[in-house]
Design a protein around this motif. Sequence first.
Motif, mmCIF file in Angstrom:
data_model
loop_
_atom_site.group_PDB
_atom_site.id
_atom_site.type_symbol
_atom_site.label_atom_id
_atom_site.label_comp_id
_atom_site.label_asym_id
_atom_site.label_seq_id
_atom_site.Cartn_x
_atom_site.Cartn_y
_atom_site.Cartn_z
ATOM 1 N N THR A 15 0.853 -1.182 0.000
ATOM 2 C CA THR A 15 0.000 0.000 0.000
ATOM 3 C C THR A 15 0.891 1.234 0.000
ATOM 4 O OG1 THR A 15 -0.061 0.100 2.409
ATOM 5 C CG2 THR A 15 -1.796 -1.205 1.318
ATOM 6 N N LEU A 16 0.321 2.369 -0.227
ATOM 7 C CA LEU A 16 1.088 3.609 -0.203
ATOM 8 C C LEU A 16 1.732 3.806 1.168
ATOM 9 C CD1 LEU A 16 1.983 6.085 -1.736
ATOM 10 C CD2 LEU A 16 -0.093 7.223 -0.968
ATOM 11 N N HIS A 17 1.010 3.459 2.227
ATOM 12 C CA HIS A 17 1.541 3.637 3.584
ATOM 13 C C HIS A 17 2.664 2.665 3.904
ATOM 14 C CE1 HIS A 17 -1.447 6.623 4.470
ATOM 15 N NE2 HIS A 17 -2.366 5.816 3.967
ATOM 16 N N GLY A 18 2.709 1.527 3.217
ATOM 17 C CA GLY A 18 3.771 0.564 3.424
ATOM 18 C C GLY A 18 4.780 0.570 2.291
ATOM 19 N N ASP A 20 7.741 0.639 -0.150
ATOM 20 C CA ASP A 20 9.142 0.266 -0.003
ATOM 21 C C ASP A 20 9.859 0.597 -1.306
ATOM 22 O OD1 ASP A 20 11.430 -1.757 -0.490
ATOM 23 O OD2 ASP A 20 11.065 -1.872 1.678
ATOM 24 N N THR A 68 -0.229 -0.339 -5.861
ATOM 25 C CA THR A 68 0.395 0.921 -6.271
ATOM 26 C C THR A 68 1.424 0.716 -7.375
ATOM 27 O OG1 THR A 68 0.025 1.891 -4.098
ATOM 28 C CG2 THR A 68 1.710 2.920 -5.472
#
Length: 147
Positions: A15-18, A20, A68
Motif C-alpha cells: 500500500t502507499l503507507h507501506g 518500499d 500501487t
Amino acid sequence: MDNLVLTAFAPTPVTLHGFDIADAVAAITVKLVGYTEVVRCLHSRLGEDAAVVLFGGLAKDRPYPGSTMVTTHNAGISGLVKTLAVEIAPHRVNALHPGVVGDSPRWRDVPDHRRSDAPLPSDSSLWPTWPTPPNSCSATPESTATT
C-alpha cells in the motif's frame, strides 16, 4: 525468431503507507526496464513477420488495495508499446492486459482484491517470488542465445 512474448512480473503487494523503495525499483526494473532490454537484445533476431507482445495487467485500469506499483508499471506498458513500435518498425508491438483469474494459485488465497476495503495479505508467502533477472545482454547476438 518468429515472435517474442514477455510475461515477467515482480509482485510488489504494498500500500502507499507501506511503500518500499527497493521493492518499487525492483518491480519497475523487471517490468519496464527488463522488457525494454530484452527487446533491445533480441530485436535484430526477429523474423520479417515477427511481432512482440508485452504482458501487463488489468490493474492498470482497475487498481486494488496494495497495487500501487503493479498499477503503475502495467500502465507504463502502454507507453512502452508505443515507443517500441516506433523503434523496431516494421515489427508489430502489442500489449495484453489480462484480468485476474480468481481461483488460480496466484490469487486463490489472497483476500478479494477487487474490494476497496479488502485488507492486504500480511503473509508474504502468498505472493510468489521469481529469480533475479540476469544482467544485461552482451553486445553480440550470438552470446544471447544461451542466456
